[in-house]
Design a protein around this motif. Structure first.
Motif, mmCIF file in Angstrom:
data_model
loop_
_atom_site.group_PDB
_atom_site.id
_atom_site.type_symbol
_atom_site.label_atom_id
_atom_site.label_comp_id
_atom_site.label_asym_id
_atom_site.label_seq_id
_atom_site.Cartn_x
_atom_site.Cartn_y
_atom_site.Cartn_z
ATOM 1 N N ARG A 199 52.070 -23.109 -81.704
ATOM 2 C CA ARG A 199 52.813 -23.758 -82.778
ATOM 3 C C ARG A 199 52.913 -25.209 -82.374
ATOM 4 O O ARG A 199 53.168 -25.515 -81.224
ATOM 5 C CB ARG A 199 54.219 -23.164 -82.890
ATOM 6 C CG ARG A 199 54.288 -21.995 -83.829
ATOM 7 C CD ARG A 199 54.168 -22.445 -85.267
ATOM 8 N NE ARG A 199 54.209 -21.337 -86.206
ATOM 9 C CZ ARG A 199 53.124 -20.703 -86.654
ATOM 10 N NH1 ARG A 199 51.942 -21.036 -86.201
ATOM 11 N NH2 ARG A 199 53.224 -19.740 -87.529
ATOM 12 N N ASP A 223 59.846 -17.527 -85.985
ATOM 13 C CA ASP A 223 58.750 -18.236 -86.608
ATOM 14 C C ASP A 223 58.870 -18.165 -88.132
ATOM 15 O O ASP A 223 58.636 -19.147 -88.830
ATOM 16 C CB ASP A 223 57.433 -17.602 -86.146
ATOM 17 C CG ASP A 223 56.276 -18.559 -86.295
ATOM 18 O OD1 ASP A 223 56.524 -19.770 -86.285
ATOM 19 O OD2 ASP A 223 55.134 -18.088 -86.413
ATOM 20 N N TYR A 224 59.267 -17.004 -88.643
ATOM 21 C CA TYR A 224 59.479 -16.869 -90.091
ATOM 22 C C TYR A 224 60.566 -17.834 -90.547
ATOM 23 O O TYR A 224 60.436 -18.542 -91.544
ATOM 24 C CB TYR A 224 59.888 -15.439 -90.451
ATOM 25 C CG TYR A 224 58.781 -14.431 -90.330
ATOM 26 C CD1 TYR A 224 57.538 -14.662 -90.903
ATOM 27 C CD2 TYR A 224 58.970 -13.239 -89.639
ATOM 28 C CE1 TYR A 224 56.517 -13.745 -90.786
ATOM 29 C CE2 TYR A 224 57.953 -12.313 -89.524
ATOM 30 C CZ TYR A 224 56.727 -12.565 -90.093
ATOM 31 O OH TYR A 224 55.724 -11.657 -89.982
ATOM 32 N N LEU A 245 54.769 -18.376 -101.547
ATOM 33 C CA LEU A 245 55.548 -18.436 -100.305
ATOM 34 C C LEU A 245 55.290 -17.207 -99.435
ATOM 35 O O LEU A 245 55.162 -17.293 -98.223
ATOM 36 C CB LEU A 245 57.045 -18.547 -100.621
ATOM 37 C CG LEU A 245 57.507 -19.938 -101.059
ATOM 38 C CD1 LEU A 245 58.982 -19.919 -101.396
ATOM 39 C CD2 LEU A 245 57.242 -20.965 -99.960
ATOM 40 N N VAL A 250 52.135 -17.803 -97.617
ATOM 41 C CA VAL A 250 52.260 -18.774 -96.524
ATOM 42 C C VAL A 250 52.976 -18.154 -95.331
ATOM 43 O O VAL A 250 52.614 -18.373 -94.180
ATOM 44 C CB VAL A 250 53.004 -20.040 -97.008
ATOM 45 C CG1 VAL A 250 53.326 -20.958 -95.852
ATOM 46 C CG2 VAL A 250 52.174 -20.769 -98.040
ATOM 47 N N MET A 251 53.993 -17.344 -95.607
ATOM 48 C CA MET A 251 54.744 -16.727 -94.504
ATOM 49 C C MET A 251 53.994 -15.543 -93.894
ATOM 50 O O MET A 251 54.386 -15.042 -92.850
ATOM 51 C CB MET A 251 56.087 -16.206 -95.018
ATOM 52 C CG MET A 251 56.869 -17.204 -95.815
ATOM 53 S SD MET A 251 58.090 -18.069 -94.866
ATOM 54 C CE MET A 251 59.031 -16.759 -94.194
ATOM 55 N N THR A 307 59.301 -21.444 -90.444
ATOM 56 C CA THR A 307 58.391 -21.752 -91.546
ATOM 57 C C THR A 307 59.166 -21.935 -92.841
ATOM 58 O O THR A 307 58.929 -22.872 -93.608
ATOM 59 C CB THR A 307 57.373 -20.613 -91.719
ATOM 60 O OG1 THR A 307 56.751 -20.380 -90.465
ATOM 61 C CG2 THR A 307 56.324 -20.953 -92.747
ATOM 62 N N PHE A 308 60.100 -21.043 -93.060
ATOM 63 C CA PHE A 308 60.926 -21.068 -94.258
ATOM 64 C C PHE A 308 61.670 -22.396 -94.355
ATOM 65 O O PHE A 308 61.674 -23.076 -95.387
ATOM 66 C CB PHE A 308 61.926 -19.904 -94.156
ATOM 67 C CG PHE A 308 62.478 -19.451 -95.460
ATOM 68 C CD1 PHE A 308 61.738 -18.628 -96.282
ATOM 69 C CD2 PHE A 308 63.743 -19.831 -95.865
ATOM 70 C CE1 PHE A 308 62.246 -18.195 -97.493
ATOM 71 C CE2 PHE A 308 64.261 -19.401 -97.069
ATOM 72 C CZ PHE A 308 63.514 -18.588 -97.881
#
Lengths: 766, 73
Positions: free
Chosen positions: B71, A319-320, B25, B28-29, A323-324
């Protein structure tokens, strides 16, 4: 649940005393001050909005009226951004002012339930990014590409107008109502507002819809990776990379999220570059060259294992990574389109806009264009994200407009960029890539012959062009790579190579695009399977209480197996479907997604009615009516149409008859076994459509009934039941939007003077 | 932090902007979750000591096991 209100008859503002603590500044800008500020039109402000309106008008004029030989991509950017700005500044304000009426004097769940873990006040700009990353995935990148079959204009209009009037409205309303209920899920809200029948129908429909959505997303990945050794290798490598990141975060350096994401990103790039080298070797090409059925089975086995592994090992690290990549890719695409500004040669309305037998997806423009593009215009799946997670993090009530409405506008912009990328490639290549192999014949020669035979204006493609494009992007073939992802990847490679690297870099950009689409989809598949598994466990738990225990392994594994089996079956149907899985199944994805939107909007309408907002109920009723008409009409087409390419049962009858006549090949099915598969699949798909539409109609009817009852109560002076949490006074302040207004700045300055030990969340004592 | 300080005043705004971006960032993460937890813990005035960083992240992912978050597509 402990969150039910003690008394259903109170109204929001009554028992809310803002002056709990005279030592603190107010938690909200004074209504009169804000009103005056919003209604004061300075010459500069007028000039800016006139300029935005004019620019948007010119852009729409260029796209919709002028329609020259070619149209520059920049007009898509201007038309969309200007429309979004106007929708955000004016329409979402109408919704805020007249329908939702947020009150910053009320504490949000993140304040009154603060626990430092799930309920955490989050800076609005950070939460905007966080929420956007949760809602946007592969959907807005795929639907517009498939819909480009009909030309650019129908899709563009629906994406831009649809989001302003429907999609962003849904996200905003669901988020606001869930926030007022302590972050309750859509299912819980449906149960509370619509009663047992409506609530149960909503729950079952949601579960089935999730199965369909996960299956068809998985189908997109399978189609992108089939017969592509490079793609299989690099996407396959994401699994060990994620496992490594998981172990790193758990045991080596806990909490170093950015660090591990950068390491993961570098490894990912290495996997893409390495994939080219591996696919270039003889053993690599042989070992990673897998057919679609094998990949589908691999994905099913993977899906089951991923859903029962602990979150820290696979899901959280991926998931990280996802998102990145998401933030990076979207920023990159926007910059590239603005810098490169490709010329578009695709007509506004293509030859297929007036027909219902298009090779990419079947069905007439109305209603099927409106279900083919779901994500980016109106996506019901967002209701599951906008309720639950995000509302628990919101700092102030007024920020829901920025995060909910604004976040969805952002997703719509991603859809527009995907559309631009897809239509920037040659139309001949587009149709050769997106038509099923049954039509193109699968080779460059037959595909070129078929495309040229379609009689499309200005299309004349040679086998060499198809072969050359395939070799540029490092694939064996690009013929019949349906599903949208490969087309977007070619479009993106086409744009990016003009920006960075030239033709030599096209193969890298192509596989970069395939990689991030696969990453988004795999994350959605994992998370979707888990969420669906818990919903199933919870439902079965009503009859067998043991199932409600999340930690009871046999129950968890059994429910995971059921969910994976369900989407796996639909996936295999799509992969083995001789008619081309995307062509027949993609509309089902859109129908499922928008039926969920209809359910979410129906719940919102009932809630809005119970709050007594009848004059402005049209804000919810119009998109609800539209999506209900679209999805129900599309379902009826799918169920009753006599055209085999459109109607499941018509197709079923045609193949059954052929089998009864003793034929051994029929249409695109070359064997009796393939024919029997079509008969079986169409029957299942047909009945699924029936079940969906019936459940959704039940939900809509119960919502209309709840609305009518609320109206009668109000006219008779009987108060409606209010399921909101009891209001708590807020002891914090933050501005509502991206840029604070002068009044907001003034109040912020006042709060900054308050000593830190007094500002902190003492409301935590309860 | 003194990143960019050695380059004179010219790079300072750039360094500041980059640092701001990195911080954004991280937010957000969700990389700043532990810091926010500590802040909450201190502010709420609980009598018990807070979890250490390792325990916090362990608890966080383990709770997601039983409370999955969707998600989107």
């Amino acid at each position: 649940m402990g969150t039910m209100p003690e008394d259903g008859t109170r109204t929001a503002a009554e028992d809310l005393n803002p002056d709990v603590d005279g030592s603190l500044p107010p938690a909200s800008v004074d209504d009169a001050v804000r009103d005056a500020e919003e209604r004061r039109w300075t010459p500069a402000k007028i000039a800016i909005w006139v300029a935005i309106a004019l620019l948007g008008g010119v852009a729409w004029f260029m796209l919709a009226v002028v329609r020259g030989e070619t149209v520059n991509a920049i007009w898509f950017v201007f038309a969309s951004v200007c429309t979004y700005l106007i929708g955000y500044r004016f329409y979402s304000k109408v919704i805020e002012r007249y329908l939702l009426k947020p009150d910053d004097r009320r504490a949000t769940p993140a304040e009154y339930k603060a626990d430092g873990k799930d309920y955490v006040r989050t800076d609005r700009n950070v939460l905007f990014g966080h929420h956007f990353a949760a809602i946007a995935g592969a959907g807005p990148l795929v639907g517009p590409v498939i819909a480009a079959q009909m030309g650019y204009l129908p899709g563009t209009i629906w994406i831009i107008i649809g989001v302003v009037l429907a999609g962003a409205v849904q996200d905003y309303l669901v988020m606001f109502f869930s926030m007022r209920r302590g972050g309750r899920s859509l299912g819980q809200m449906a149960r509370e507002e619509l009663g047992v029948i409506g609530g149960t129908a909503a729950l079952v429909a949601t579960l089935l819809i999730m199965v369909i959505i996960v299956a068809i997303l998985a189908l997109v990945v399978v189609n992108a990776l089939g017969e592509s050794p490079w793609g299989v290798f690099s996407v396959g490598m994401t699994i060990p990379i994620a496992l490594f990141m998981g172990v790193y975060l758990r045991y080596l350096r806990p909490g170093k999220v950015m660090e591990v994401s950068i390491i993961g990103f570098v490894l990912l790039m290495a996997a893409i570059i390495g994939g080219g080298a591996v696919a270039g070797t003889e053993w690599g090409a042989a070992f990673f060259h897998l057919d679609k059925v094998t990949i589908a089975w691999g994905l099913i086995v993977y899906g089951f294992i991923a859903a029962i592994l602990p979150v820290w090992l696979l899901l959280a690290p991926r998931d990280y990574l996802s998102t990145f990549m998401k933030i990076g890719v979207i920023a990159m695409l926007a910059v590239a389109i603005i810098v490169v500004r490709p010329e578009i040669t695709v007509p506004a309305f293509s030859e297929f806009a007036g027909r219902e037998n298009g090779p990419v997806f079947s069905g007439a423009l109305f209603p099927f264009l409106f279900v083919t593009i779901a994500c980016g215009a109106l996506s019901g799946f967002h209701a599951l994200i906008s309720s639950g997670t995000t509302p628990k993090l919101i700092e102030k009530e007024r920020q829901t407009r920025f995060i909910g409405y604004g976040g969805m506008l952002m997703e719509s912009f991603v859809a527009i960029m995907a559309l631009v990328a897809a239509i920037s490639i040659d139309r001949g290549i587009y149709f050769a890539m997106n038509a099923p192999a049954a039509l193109t014949g699968g080779t460059v020669e037959t595909a070129a012959q078929w495309v040229n035979g379609l009689g499309l204006a200005g299309v004349n493609i040679t086998p060499d062009v198809l072969a050359q494009t395939a070799s540029n992007v490092g694939e064996e073939s690009i013929v019949s790579r349906s599903g949208g992802a490969p087309t977007l990847a070619v479009g993106l490679a086409h744009i990016m190579q003009q920006f960075i690297g030239g033709t030599g870099m096209m193969a890298f950009w192509y596989h970069f695009a395939i990689m991030f689409e696969a990453l988004f989809i795999l994350t959605a598949v994992d998370a979707g399977t888990r969420v669906a598994r818990f919903m199933l466990q919870d439902s079965i738990g009503n009859f067998a209480p043991r199932f409600k225990e999340a930690s009871w392994r046999p129950g968890a594994w059994l429910c995971t197996a059921i969910m994976v089996g369900a989407w796996g079956a639909v996936l295999l149907m799509g992969v083995t479907d001789p008619l081309g899985g995307i062509n027949t199944l993609f509309p089902l994805f859109g129908i499922a997604n928008q039926l969920l939107a209809a359910i979410a909007l129906a719940v919102c309408m009932a809630i809005a009615a119970k709050r007594g907002s009848f004059r402005y109920l049209w804000i919810v009723a119009v998109p609800l009516a539209f999506t209900a008409v679209v999805t129900i009409t599309a379902s009826i087409h799918k169920i009753f149409s006599s055209v085999p390419a459109v109607g499941y049962f018509a197709n079923n009858a045609a193949f059954s008859k052929a089998l009864a006549d003793g034929k051994t090949s029929f249409g695109t099915a070359k064997t009796t076994a393939a024919m029997e598969a079509v008969v079986r699949n169409t029957m299942i798909q047909g009945w699924l459509s029936v079940v969906f539409v019936v459940l959704s109609i039940i939900v809509i009817i119960t919502a209309v009934a709840a609305t009518v009852k609320a109206f009668r109560n109000t006219t008779a002076g009987i108060p409606n039941l209010n399921n909101e949490d009891r209001p708590h006074p807020s002891r914090v302040y933050a501005p509502a939007g991206l840029i604070p207004t002068p009044a907001e700045r003034e109040l912020m300055a006042e709060w900054n003077k308050v000593p830190a030990n007094m500002r902190a969340e003492r409301a935590g004592h309860h | 932090m003194s990143a960019g300080a050695g380059f004179g005043g010219l790079l300072h705004p750039v360094a500041q902007a980059l640092r701001g971006l990195a911080k954004y960032l991280q937010g957000v993460m969700g990389a700043d979750a532990y810091r926010k937890y500590l802040e909450h813990h201190a502010a709420a005035g609980h009598g018990t000591p807070p979890m250490d960083e390792r325990a916090f992240w362990r608890d966080r992912t383990d709770r997601q096991d039983t409370n999955p978050q969707g998600r989107c597509c």
